[in-house]
Design a protein around this motif. Structure first.
Motif, mmCIF file in Angstrom:
data_model
loop_
_atom_site.group_PDB
_atom_site.id
_atom_site.type_symbol
_atom_site.label_atom_id
_atom_site.label_comp_id
_atom_site.label_asym_id
_atom_site.label_seq_id
_atom_site.Cartn_x
_atom_site.Cartn_y
_atom_site.Cartn_z
ATOM 1 N N GLN A 126 -124.541 56.273 16.685
ATOM 2 C CA GLN A 126 -123.659 55.993 17.810
ATOM 3 C C GLN A 126 -123.466 57.252 18.634
ATOM 4 N N GLY A 127 -123.324 57.071 19.947
ATOM 5 C CA GLY A 127 -123.020 58.208 20.798
ATOM 6 C C GLY A 127 -121.606 58.699 20.558
ATOM 7 N N GLY A 128 -121.332 59.926 20.997
ATOM 8 C CA GLY A 128 -120.004 60.474 20.794
ATOM 9 C C GLY A 128 -119.744 61.686 21.658
ATOM 10 N N LEU A 182 -123.015 63.322 23.487
ATOM 11 C CA LEU A 182 -124.351 63.037 22.951
ATOM 12 C C LEU A 182 -124.574 61.532 22.866
ATOM 13 N N PHE A 183 -125.701 61.062 23.440
ATOM 14 C CA PHE A 183 -125.989 59.634 23.447
ATOM 15 C C PHE A 183 -127.487 59.384 23.313
ATOM 16 N N PRO A 184 -127.858 58.181 22.843
ATOM 17 C CA PRO A 184 -129.266 57.810 22.877
ATOM 18 C C PRO A 184 -129.762 57.846 24.334
ATOM 19 N N THR A 185 -130.901 58.455 24.542
ATOM 20 C CA THR A 185 -131.400 58.702 25.896
ATOM 21 C C THR A 185 -131.543 57.424 26.714
ATOM 22 N N ALA A 186 -132.199 56.427 26.168
ATOM 23 C CA ALA A 186 -132.450 55.187 26.911
ATOM 24 C C ALA A 186 -131.153 54.458 27.237
ATOM 25 N N GLN A 187 -130.212 54.452 26.289
ATOM 26 C CA GLN A 187 -128.932 53.773 26.524
ATOM 27 C C GLN A 187 -128.156 54.444 27.649
ATOM 28 N N LEU A 188 -128.091 55.765 27.616
ATOM 29 C CA LEU A 188 -127.331 56.478 28.638
ATOM 30 C C LEU A 188 -127.971 56.311 30.010
#
Length: 229
Positions: free
Chosen positions: A130-132, A166-172
């Motif tokens: 999970q992003g955070g 910090l987040f998954p690249t594609a999701q962000l």
């Protein structure tokens, strides 16, 4: 222990701040023998997982080329946008999610972030998938009002939001694209992810992770740097 993948880092850099009463963008102001930007990157580059840095600058920025950072192969300069969200999205459009599945975004004007806090954020996010964001609980009594107090707000569930985030690249990338297309006010990366329906972790960091926005913040940042936080 969860394996940590290579992470891309996006650094949106601010323009000239009137409150700083300076003739140059605040990331180029001197701080303990270097510029604010150099101090920030010095901290980030101590984290092994952070492999490539994307620095979003004003297209007419004339200060960066004079820094040793300008020839660092790990740092890629790109044009920033009208707002922070546009700058971050410009960088994300150049980052391959297959190579860097996670992206960390950090303010250029937060030069005293602790390396241990960055590593804690990375470990928590990767372990939970999970992003955070780094954040600290609100300590002071909070009031709502304009000129006079309208109400006192319960602070028990309020946090100060910091960077890195910090987040998954594609999701962000998708969240920012959709939010901007629909005219959503995106104040940070977490707000875009929240709007898109993704959960965002609150990872408690240290309150000395200050953002330089006013002249007196430089003196406080210098104090923290000199005392090796």
């Amino acid at each position: 222990m969860t394996a940590i993948p290579a992470i891309a880092t996006v650094i949106p850099a601010a323009g000239v701040g009137k409150r700083m009463q300076a003739d140059k963008p605040k990331q180029y102001l001197p701080l303990c023998g270097l510029t604010v930007l150099e101090q920030t990157l010095h901290r980030l580059k101590q984290v092994p997982a952070l492999q490539q840095f994307y620095l979003a600058l004003s297209p007419d920025d004339r200060y960066f080329p004079a820094l040793p950072l300008a020839t660092d192969p790990q740092i890629q300069r790109l044009d920033g946008g009208a707002e922070r969200a546009h700058s971050v999205l410009n960088a994300l459009l150049q980052i391959e999610a297959e190579v860097f599945p996670w992206v960390l975004v950090h303010d250029a004007a937060r030069p005293v972030v602790r390396v241990s806090d960055i590593e804690l954020l990375i470990q928590r996010c990767i372990a939970t998938e999970q992003g955070g964001i780094l954040a600290t609980p609100v300590r002071d009594t909070m009031k709502r009002g304009s000129g006079i107090i309208q109400e006192t707000i319960d602070r028990s569930h309020l946090w100060h939001a910091y960077t890195p985030q910090l987040f998954p690249t594609a999701q962000l990338r998708e969240a920012l694209q959709q939010a901007l297309a629909q005219g959503v006010a995106v104040t940070d990366e977490a707000s875009a992810m929240e709007w898109a329906g993704w959960p965002v972790l609150l990872v408690q960091g240290h309150a000395d992770n200050i953002k330089i926005t006013q002249a007196e913040d430089l003196a406080l940042a210098a104090f923290y740097l000199e005392h090796s936080v």
